[in-house]
Design a protein around this motif. Structure first.
Motif, short mmCIF file in Angstrom:
data_model
loop_
_atom_site.label_atom_id
_atom_site.label_comp_id
_atom_site.label_asym_id
_atom_site.label_seq_id
_atom_site.Cartn_x
_atom_site.Cartn_y
_atom_site.Cartn_z
N ASN A 46 0.81 -1.22 0.00
CA ASN A 46 0.00 0.00 0.00
C ASN A 46 0.84 1.27 0.00
N ALA A 47 2.10 1.16 -0.46
CA ALA A 47 2.95 2.35 -0.55
C ALA A 47 2.55 3.14 -1.78
N PRO A 48 2.66 4.43 -1.79
CA PRO A 48 3.19 5.30 -0.75
C PRO A 48 2.14 5.80 0.24
N GLN A 49 0.86 5.54 -0.02
CA GLN A 49 -0.20 6.08 0.82
C GLN A 49 -0.05 5.66 2.29
N ILE A 50 0.45 4.47 2.52
CA ILE A 50 0.55 3.93 3.88
C ILE A 50 1.48 4.78 4.75
N PHE A 51 2.43 5.48 4.13
CA PHE A 51 3.36 6.31 4.89
C PHE A 51 2.71 7.57 5.45
N MET A 52 1.51 7.90 4.98
CA MET A 52 0.80 9.08 5.46
C MET A 52 -0.05 8.75 6.69
N GLN A 53 -0.18 7.48 7.03
CA GLN A 53 -0.98 7.09 8.19
C GLN A 53 -0.07 6.98 9.41
#
Length: 158
Positions: A27-34
């Motif tokens: 789920n990168a890169p979105q997962i780094f915003m959580q």
């Protein structure tokens, strides 16, 4: 009954190496915003097999899955292996050596490889908790022979 003349038993580490290593961050890169605290699931397994006269390959493998809710942050799979030379070891001592001593030697290398890989993936390091390979070995001895798929799961406390 006369005992055959036998030299002393020997146990030697010939080589320690990473046999398999992979990192998936689906789920990168979105997962780094959580910023959710991940839940870790860790599975540890061991194996050993002879491959030449007096030589055995022992392995310790780990699968570490980090999830935040229903999203997988990362999945790490690693197999740390070693070549061990064993000569004149009584048959009764061979299984505990391969199932307890060898994994105990290999585990710190596996732990370091996983921590390094997770860090390189952009996450805080994962330090696997110590494992009692003696307890794992005894648990396996009590299982029915041939019962596959019942890999012991070891949870990490963070």
């Amino acid at each position: 009954m006369s005992e055959p003349q036998q030299q002393g038993a020997t146990f030697q580490i010939e080589k320690v190496y990473v046999k398999d290593l992979s990192l998936e961050i689906p789920n990168a890169p979105q997962i780094f915003m959580q910023s959710a605290q991940p839940q870790l699931e860790v599975q540890i397994d061991t194996g050993a097999a002879p491959f030449a006269d007096g030589y055995y390959e022992a392995t310790v493998s780990a699968t570490v899955t980090a999830k935040a809710g229903d999203k997988t942050l990362f999945l790490v799979e690693a197999v740390q292996a070693g070549v061990f030379q064993m000569r004149n070891v009584p048959a009764d001592d061979l299984k505990p050596l391969l199932g307890i001593a060898c994994p105990t030697i290999l585990f710190p290398y596996l732990r370091e490889a996983i921590s390094d890989l997770v860090t390189r993936g952009g996450f805080p390091p994962v330090l696997l908790a110590p494992v009692s390979f003696e307890a794992l070995f005894l648990q396996r001895q009590q299982q029915q022979p041939g019962a596959a798929g019942d890999e012991p799961k070891i949870e990490i406390a963070r």
